[in-house]
Scaffold this motif. Sequence first.
Motif, PDB file in Angstrom:
ATOM      1  N   GLU A   5       0.819  -1.220   0.000  1.00 29.66           N
ATOM      2  CA  GLU A   5       0.000   0.000   0.000  1.00 29.66           C
ATOM      3  C   GLU A   5       0.847   1.261   0.000  1.00 29.66           C
ATOM      4  N   LYS A   6       2.173   1.105  -0.021  1.00 27.07           N
ATOM      5  CA  LYS A   6       3.011   2.275   0.258  1.00 27.07           C
ATOM      6  C   LYS A   6       2.703   3.457  -0.656  1.00 27.07           C
ATOM      7  N   GLY A   7       2.481   3.161  -1.933  1.00 21.69           N
ATOM      8  CA  GLY A   7       2.168   4.231  -2.872  1.00 21.69           C
ATOM      9  C   GLY A   7       0.940   4.998  -2.437  1.00 21.69           C
ATOM     10  N   VAL A   8      -0.120   4.258  -2.151  1.00 21.44           N
ATOM     11  CA  VAL A   8      -1.372   4.880  -1.716  1.00 21.44           C
ATOM     12  C   VAL A   8      -1.167   5.554  -0.370  1.00 21.44           C
ATOM     13  N   PHE A   9      -0.460   4.869   0.500  1.00 19.92           N
ATOM     14  CA  PHE A   9      -0.268   5.402   1.847  1.00 19.92           C
ATOM     15  C   PHE A   9       0.487   6.731   1.815  1.00 19.92           C
ATOM     16  N   SER A  10       1.553   6.794   1.014  1.00 15.40           N
ATOM     17  CA  SER A  10       2.322   8.031   0.950  1.00 15.40           C
ATOM     18  C   SER A  10       1.485   9.172   0.386  1.00 15.40           C
ATOM     19  N   ALA A  11       0.632   8.826  -0.594  1.00 11.21           N
ATOM     20  CA  ALA A  11      -0.187   9.864  -1.215  1.00 11.21           C
ATOM     21  C   ALA A  11      -1.338  10.274  -0.299  1.00 11.21           C
ATOM     22  N   LYS A  12      -1.923   9.295   0.400  1.00 14.82           N
ATOM     23  CA  LYS A  12      -3.086   9.579   1.243  1.00 14.82           C
ATOM     24  C   LYS A  12      -2.917   8.933   2.612  1.00 14.82           C
ATOM     25  N   PRO A  13      -1.954   9.417   3.401  1.00 12.14           N
ATOM     26  CA  PRO A  13      -1.701   8.744   4.689  1.00 12.14           C
ATOM     27  C   PRO A  13      -2.882   8.822   5.655  1.00 12.14           C
ATOM     28  N   LEU A  14      -3.582   9.946   5.629  1.00 12.38           N
ATOM     29  CA  LEU A  14      -4.725  10.092   6.538  1.00 12.38           C
ATOM     30  C   LEU A  14      -5.794   9.053   6.204  1.00 12.38           C
ATOM     31  N   GLU A  15      -6.156   8.994   4.923  1.00 13.94           N
ATOM     32  CA  GLU A  15      -7.234   8.108   4.498  1.00 13.94           C
ATOM     33  C   GLU A  15      -6.830   6.639   4.632  1.00 13.94           C
ATOM     34  N   HIS A  21     -16.824  19.959  10.822  1.00 13.00           N
ATOM     35  CA  HIS A  21     -17.457  19.791  12.138  1.00 13.00           C
ATOM     36  C   HIS A  21     -17.933  18.359  12.398  1.00 13.00           C
ATOM     37  N   SER A  22     -17.722  17.479  11.433  1.00 16.03           N
ATOM     38  CA  SER A  22     -18.265  16.136  11.583  1.00 16.03           C
ATOM     39  C   SER A  22     -17.402  15.264  12.478  1.00 16.03           C
ATOM     40  N   ARG A  23     -18.057  14.566  13.382  1.00 10.62           N
ATOM     41  CA  ARG A  23     -17.358  13.608  14.250  1.00 10.62           C
ATOM     42  C   ARG A  23     -17.159  12.275  13.553  1.00 10.62           C
ATOM     43  N   ILE A  24     -17.871  12.082  12.459  1.00  5.59           N
ATOM     44  CA  ILE A  24     -17.723  10.844  11.696  1.00  5.59           C
ATOM     45  C   ILE A  24     -17.056  11.206  10.376  1.00  5.59           C
ATOM     46  N   LYS A  25     -16.073  10.405   9.982  1.00  4.15           N
ATOM     47  CA  LYS A  25     -15.397  10.657   8.706  1.00  4.15           C
ATOM     48  C   LYS A  25     -15.371   9.334   7.944  1.00  4.15           C
ATOM     49  N   VAL A  26     -15.817   9.399   6.710  1.00  4.12           N
ATOM     50  CA  VAL A  26     -15.710   8.229   5.845  1.00  4.12           C
ATOM     51  C   VAL A  26     -14.736   8.583   4.737  1.00  4.12           C
ATOM     52  N   VAL A  27     -13.689   7.798   4.639  1.00  6.77           N
ATOM     53  CA  VAL A  27     -12.645   8.122   3.665  1.00  6.77           C
ATOM     54  C   VAL A  27     -12.407   6.934   2.746  1.00  6.77           C
ATOM     55  N   GLU A  28     -11.843   7.222   1.590  1.00  5.40           N
ATOM     56  CA  GLU A  28     -11.559   6.172   0.621  1.00  5.40           C
ATOM     57  C   GLU A  28     -10.061   6.169   0.374  1.00  5.40           C
ATOM     58  N   ALA A  29      -9.490   4.977   0.321  1.00  3.18           N
ATOM     59  CA  ALA A  29      -8.086   4.847  -0.078  1.00  3.18           C
ATOM     60  C   ALA A  29      -7.881   3.437  -0.599  1.00  3.18           C
ATOM     61  N   GLY A  30      -7.191   3.318  -1.682  1.00  4.95           N
ATOM     62  CA  GLY A  30      -6.887   2.004  -2.242  1.00  4.95           C
ATOM     63  C   GLY A  30      -8.140   1.197  -2.554  1.00  4.95           C
ATOM     64  N   TRP A  46      -5.305 -15.327   7.652  1.00  6.92           N
ATOM     65  CA  TRP A  46      -5.141 -14.475   6.464  1.00  6.92           C
ATOM     66  C   TRP A  46      -6.190 -14.818   5.428  1.00  6.92           C
ATOM     67  N   GLU A  47      -6.267 -13.995   4.404  1.00  6.00           N
ATOM     68  CA  GLU A  47      -7.165 -14.304   3.299  1.00  6.00           C
ATOM     69  C   GLU A  47      -6.516 -13.879   1.987  1.00  6.00           C
ATOM     70  N   TYR A  48      -6.910 -14.550   0.942  1.00  4.66           N
ATOM     71  CA  TYR A  48      -6.434 -14.237  -0.408  1.00  4.66           C
ATOM     72  C   TYR A  48      -7.664 -14.014  -1.271  1.00  4.66           C
ATOM     73  N   GLU A  49      -7.780 -12.819  -1.827  1.00  2.00           N
ATOM     74  CA  GLU A  49      -8.872 -12.575  -2.764  1.00  2.00           C
ATOM     75  C   GLU A  49      -8.263 -12.463  -4.144  1.00  2.00           C
ATOM     76  N   ASN A  50      -8.756 -13.271  -5.041  1.00  2.00           N
ATOM     77  CA  ASN A  50      -8.201 -13.286  -6.387  1.00  2.00           C
ATOM     78  C   ASN A  50      -8.220 -11.898  -7.008  1.00  2.00           C
ATOM     79  N   ARG A  51      -9.302 -11.165  -6.729  1.00  2.00           N
ATOM     80  CA  ARG A  51      -9.440  -9.827  -7.310  1.00  2.00           C
ATOM     81  C   ARG A  51      -8.376  -8.870  -6.792  1.00  2.00           C
ATOM     82  N   VAL A  52      -7.995  -9.084  -5.535  1.00  2.27           N
ATOM     83  CA  VAL A  52      -6.971  -8.214  -4.939  1.00  2.27           C
ATOM     84  C   VAL A  52      -5.581  -8.712  -5.342  1.00  2.27           C
ATOM     85  N   GLY A  53      -5.470 -10.024  -5.472  1.00  2.00           N
ATOM     86  CA  GLY A  53      -4.244 -10.587  -6.018  1.00  2.00           C
ATOM     87  C   GLY A  53      -3.122 -10.819  -5.032  1.00  2.00           C
ATOM     88  N   ARG A  54      -3.448 -10.792  -3.734  1.00  2.00           N
ATOM     89  CA  ARG A  54      -2.392 -11.050  -2.762  1.00  2.00           C
ATOM     90  C   ARG A  54      -3.010 -11.427  -1.422  1.00  2.00           C
TER      91      ARG A  54
END
Lengths: 421, 449
Positions: free
Chosen positions: A400-410, B37-46, B380-388
Amino acid sequence: MFHSKYLIVGASHAGLSALDAIRLIEPEGEVTLLCAESTPPYSPTILPYVVSGEVRAEEVFLRRSDRFERMGVRFEAGARVVSVQAGDHSVELESGEKWEYEKLLLATGAAPSIPRIEGLEGVSYHVLRTLEDAEKLRAAMSAAKEAIVLGAGLIGMHAAENMLKAGLKVRVVEALDQVLPAYFDPRGADLIERAFLEQGIEILTGERVEGVAQSGGRVELSLSSGKTLSGDLLLVSTGVKPRTEYLKGSGVEVEEGVVVDDRMRAGGVEDVWAAGDVAQARGFFGDSKRVNATVLSAVEQGRIAGMDMVGDSALQPYGGGMAVNTYTFFKHRAFSVGMGKVSESEDDFEVDQVYLPSSFCYQKLVFSGGYLVGASGINTELDPGVLYQLIRRKVNLEEEKGVFSAKPLEMGRVLMSQVWR
Amino acid sequence: MGKGYKTIAFYPQRCDGCQKCVEACSEFHAGSTDPVHSRIKVVEAGGAFGLALCRQCGEPQCVMNCPAGALEKDTETGVIKWDRDRCVNCHICTLACPYAGITYNVVSEEVMKCDFCEGDPACVKACPLGALELKRGAEIFNEWAELEDLVVPGISACLGCNSELVLRHTLRRVGSNVVVATPPGCMAGVGTVGVNGKTGVKAPVFHPLLTNTAAMLAGAKRYYKRIGRDVTMIAFGGDGGTADVGFQSLSGAAERGEQMIYICVDNEGYMNTGVQRSSTTPYGAWTSTTPVGTVLRGKSRDAKPMPLLMVMHNCEYVATASTAFMEDYYRKLEKAIEAARRGMAYIHVFSPCPTGWRFPPSKLIEVGRKAVQTNIVPLWEYENRVGRIRFTHPVENPLPVAEYLSLIGKFRHLDEEQIAHIQAQTQRKIEVLKKFTSEQTTTTLHHAA
């Protein structure tokens, strides 16, 4: 002779945390908390805010008044332990009173570490470790005009800010060549120093104090550069050292602090544990044991000690302490976790930095072999707690390092919300 | 039922990141939709959604670490309350909280956290997709309890049988729209093939040969597909039926991408025929065919790395699981159900056996827990879609393997050298698995293979 199955010496974060851990498993057994001072429990971390007046001295206490009663815990204020007889399973108080225990926790914290400077013993100076110290300093501030702070650690810097706000002229002297050397790299420290300079606080780094003298109400310091400083209030804030003097001859193994294993059991004797600023425990990044005087370590170590004392089978051995802290100053906020000081030129480390001096922002992430090992930030939106967990849980970020470096908070939040059920 | 505190549960798979919860929170607390001002945060990454929100923890680190006594868990409601008057703005709480549940608001210049909006959280009401639910901590488990148990009471498993636990919970989650295969082994031996829903499993269940479980399920699935019915195929094979005798048909079905869930209930040997060794019996273990005497010291070979072999088959989903970590197992079952619509989902469940391994039935869950805590059984788990591979319960500081081994009679004879071998082997296994956490390595290995 008094008796208590569990005897906890010291009533701050480590002692209270141990107490909660014991009571979780054993609601009945006798527990006694001995507090050297005559007040209810409080945290030394609160003291700068008492000095500033943001909080009143009678409002700093950590457990509401009926808490101990409800928990069936005996709380003894003004009970300073002067010696430990580990063979007899007893301790002796300053008053001559003796307490027998089955299991003993030493959570006596730390005391100011006073440097050896010629003449210092002969002058009157302040320290800041107890509520009494804080009240004395606060009173002295109202009468003084020119303060000198010796040591640019968290306590010294906090106090300097408070004194300035109280209308004093303030100068800070630091032997190392940056402020807050325990937590920030030179770039972060420079930024913090800038905020102080802009407010009119003079900071002298890389200056050793060669001698101190007093004449009338004024103290005079001669510095290694040949300069002299004089003021009417001197605060010595050059760090802390574990309070272990009462352990002489007890058989408890003491180096820098009380040497403990990963269950916080003290070396050299049976049925004695130590936790918090007095303990010398495993370091997170290496095997050498060290004193890690932070609130987080105290709480965690206290909990482990309490769990081991009561035989809680859910105990997870201590994973090691690291430097962690948050710091707020002049409406700015900063944090540092782990090896945030590593410089980009060091081998084996990868460093990501965002440095925006004009907007007073600095963010730094340090990686080693796919793992986050340190982070620090000034006025950034990062979550210190999330980063701390990614380090201590050794979350592999290689992929995840690429993503992490770009968006560490998220990314940090995504990773940590995955571990919650 | 005892008293339980509420928490807000987050189901990331239902979330699309619309931010309506964030707007609702800001609106409620500050009268503005500004997310600051939100106490809840929904974020997207990866490609995944994460939630930063106070979980109203049972042992709240923010409370324990607050030097000002400004945070306290309300013993009535369970809500962690923040006291503005006592707070000194030191931010240690933001360092103590692992979930970013208390954060700094740059506009109000103070920390803020979820207060449950006086008991009726605005975010939960605002979520159009049901990704947020206000529930009692215990209800997360009760939900499973409310699912139908598809196994009748009183099957003839041994006291403290883990495999029975696996069977019951798996079928609870997968539901009754299934065809169950139980080849020879404990799961067949305890009487899963029932009559009229009165005995055994209350769902269609059949008893294939040890050699052809996956092949027969593949055929059954194709039949149902042909007649247009969407039915889940699920096998409960023992380690013998999976890793030894049934391996070729499983391998073939995995390679062909047959759509099924294959659960290997691994009790590390042939436990219902007299405790003989299998290829997943670990090194050093006593069995009736790897005895302990003056020459032999239990099994002399290491176990076959069955789950990794299935990763190498390019299955849609592969996971390891333990009944000591039930939430983790349920989550994996959900993914397996979904993956089995596309191909093979394989879950390897660690299944300690009090009878064959010689430990008291009451220690079952402790054995399972210690196995994970020592890294003997990494989850652990392996998801083919994730690939690892992804560790679902990374172990921060593994306990020495001896803490696990000493609980179990079949390891009682181990000498220091053997324990050292197991410790080293455990470490090696983790190192190998870590290599598979990299997409590049996994892809390369797949191609190379």
